[in-house]
Design a protein around this motif. Structure first.
Motif, PDB file in Angstrom:
ATOM      1  N   UNK A 153      -8.399  -2.497 -45.040  1.00  0.00           N
ATOM      2  CA  UNK A 153      -8.044  -1.412 -45.941  1.00  0.00           C
ATOM      3  C   UNK A 153      -7.928  -0.080 -45.191  1.00  0.00           C
ATOM      4  N   UNK A 154      -8.905   0.188 -44.310  1.00  0.00           N
ATOM      5  CA  UNK A 154      -8.884   1.437 -43.548  1.00  0.00           C
ATOM      6  C   UNK A 154      -7.650   1.521 -42.665  1.00  0.00           C
ATOM      7  N   UNK A 155      -7.288   0.412 -42.040  1.00  0.00           N
ATOM      8  CA  UNK A 155      -6.093   0.417 -41.195  1.00  0.00           C
ATOM      9  C   UNK A 155      -4.831   0.683 -42.010  1.00  0.00           C
ATOM     10  N   UNK A 156      -4.789   0.178 -43.239  1.00  0.00           N
ATOM     11  CA  UNK A 156      -3.657   0.484 -44.116  1.00  0.00           C
ATOM     12  C   UNK A 156      -3.588   1.976 -44.424  1.00  0.00           C
ATOM     13  N   UNK A 157      -4.757   2.576 -44.662  1.00  0.00           N
ATOM     14  CA  UNK A 157      -4.811   4.023 -44.916  1.00  0.00           C
ATOM     15  C   UNK A 157      -4.364   4.797 -43.675  1.00  0.00           C
ATOM     16  N   UNK A 158      -4.909   4.433 -42.515  1.00  0.00           N
ATOM     17  CA  UNK A 158      -4.556   5.136 -41.278  1.00  0.00           C
ATOM     18  C   UNK A 158      -3.056   5.037 -40.996  1.00  0.00           C
ATOM     19  N   UNK A 159      -2.476   3.857 -41.233  1.00  0.00           N
ATOM     20  CA  UNK A 159      -1.043   3.679 -40.979  1.00  0.00           C
ATOM     21  C   UNK A 159      -0.200   4.533 -41.916  1.00  0.00           C
ATOM     22  N   UNK A 160      -0.633   4.665 -43.158  1.00  0.00           N
ATOM     23  CA  UNK A 160       0.088   5.537 -44.096  1.00  0.00           C
ATOM     24  C   UNK A 160      -0.003   6.989 -43.644  1.00  0.00           C
ATOM     25  N   UNK A 161      -1.152   7.373 -43.087  1.00  0.00           N
ATOM     26  CA  UNK A 161      -1.310   8.727 -42.571  1.00  0.00           C
ATOM     27  C   UNK A 161      -0.457   8.945 -41.319  1.00  0.00           C
ATOM     28  N   UNK A 162      -0.453   7.964 -40.435  1.00  0.00           N
ATOM     29  CA  UNK A 162       0.295   8.074 -39.184  1.00  0.00           C
ATOM     30  C   UNK A 162       1.772   8.276 -39.455  1.00  0.00           C
ATOM     31  N   UNK A 163       2.289   7.581 -40.439  1.00  0.00           N
ATOM     32  CA  UNK A 163       3.709   7.664 -40.759  1.00  0.00           C
ATOM     33  C   UNK A 163       4.049   8.872 -41.635  1.00  0.00           C
ATOM     34  N   UNK A 164       3.019   9.664 -41.971  1.00  0.00           N
ATOM     35  CA  UNK A 164       3.246  10.849 -42.791  1.00  0.00           C
ATOM     36  C   UNK A 164       3.529  10.554 -44.251  1.00  0.00           C
ATOM     37  N   UNK A 165       3.161   9.342 -44.686  1.00  0.00           N
ATOM     38  CA  UNK A 165       3.444   8.969 -46.078  1.00  0.00           C
ATOM     39  C   UNK A 165       2.400   9.518 -47.039  1.00  0.00           C
TER      40      UNK A 165
END
Length: 324
Positions: free
Chosen positions: A278-290
């Motif tokens: 779940x945390x990695x999904x959150x981090x990836x959304x942040x990384x992509x600026x979503x």
């Protein structure tokens, strides 16, 4: 010597006390974290008021981010110097430093700052399970999400926009409606000037929605059921207006064989593997600026009581953090 917010009896924000405490070395399985920022969430008010019972006296707060200062015997998941975030474990994040189980700590990627993530990690993790796990939202879905300008709602609006979900959000003012639209809501309904059931029917052409996400509770419960399609899912994950009580299960049959669930993040984060996913999904959304989790209000740790007053008076919008 460090400082922490504690309460010795339940009730108003006045019971939150800024105290000096002695912090022992971390025990086996524990890590000491020096907080850079601490997240403030509505669930904290439930602990303070006694709605959610905790042994007294108690610390308060479930979310924080900072630097690992030391680790106890047997700890391998983190090492001193690691930048970490957490949103689970024992209460007590309202502190400049604390010891807690190392198993709840998640290492931060380089591109995520501690203050940024602390403003919304718990909320983002909540959105992750709501949209991905409780009900699997997919592109083209139209959903109803109450309190769309709140901390969870604004993240949900961004997430929905990113995955192509049409989010109908309820708000309490036109200004909050504008904010929700800016963050990704497809439609907003001001429940103080509009009938949200009728507006949902209008927006959906009478089809209504397959899922309603509700953190408000008592005030929105009855009408929310009228927004659901047959076999729709009512997702309760909070009760800012008070808990839902005295539910007549026959109503669910009468309104279309509806499903109801009362969700908590802790049910998902009980597994470390799921928490990391779940945390990695959150981090990836942040990384992509979503999604953007930046705090909109910042208070000093000593002013935690005022942060609670403002939160309960609906004076805050989006993320709130305390800084030691």
């Amino acid at each position: 010597m460090t400082h922490a917010i504690r309460f010795h009896e339940t009730g108003s924000p006045d019971f939150l006390k800024y105290e000096s405490i002695e912090l022992p070395p971390p025990g086996p399985g524990e890590a000491r974290v020096r907080h850079s920022a601490i997240g403030v969430n509505f669930i904290d008010t439930y602990h303070r008021t006694g709605l959610y019972k905790v042994p007294l006296p108690s610390g308060i707060g479930k979310e924080g981010a900072g630097i690992v200062e030391a680790v106890g015997e047997g700890v391998t998941v983190v090492t001193p110097g690691d930048r970490v975030v957490y949103c689970d474990g024992p209460l007590g994040s309202y502190a400049s430093e604390r010891n807690l189980p190392a198993s709840v700590l998640i290492k931060l990627p380089q591109y995520v700052s501690e203050q940024h993530i602390a403003a919304g990690f718990l909320r983002a993790m909540t959105v992750e399970y709501l949209l991905n796990r409780t009900y699997k939202c997919k592109a083209g879905d139209t959903i109803l999400f109450h309190a769309a300008a709140g901390g969870v709602g604004l993240i949900a609006a961004q997430w929905c926009r990113a995955i192509g979900v049409n989010m109908i959000g309820t708000v309490g003012s036109d200004d909050k409606g504008k904010l929700a639209l800016e963050h990704g809501c497809k439609h907003v309904i001001n429940y103080n000037s509009e009938n949200f059931v009728e507006r949902v029917k209008e927006i959906t052409g009478g089809k209504k929605v397959p899922v309603v996400y509700d953190s408000v509770g008592k005030d929105t419960w009855p009408a929310s059921l009228d927004c659901l399609q047959p076999l729709g899912l009512m997702v309760s994950f909070g009760n800012s207006s008070g808990p839902v009580t005295g539910v007549d299960l026959g109503i669910l049959a009468a309104k279309g064989s509806l499903y109801v669930t009362r969700q908590t993040l802790m049910a998902y984060t009980s597994s470390r593997a799921t928490t990391e996913e779940m945390a990695n999904n959150v981090f990836n959304m942040m990384k992509d600026g979503k999604i953007d989790l930046a705090a909109r209000q910042t208070y000093s740790l000593a002013d935690a009581a005022q942060a609670h007053r403002d939160l309960e008076a609906r004076k805050t919008v989006g993320g709130v953090i305390l800084v030691p």
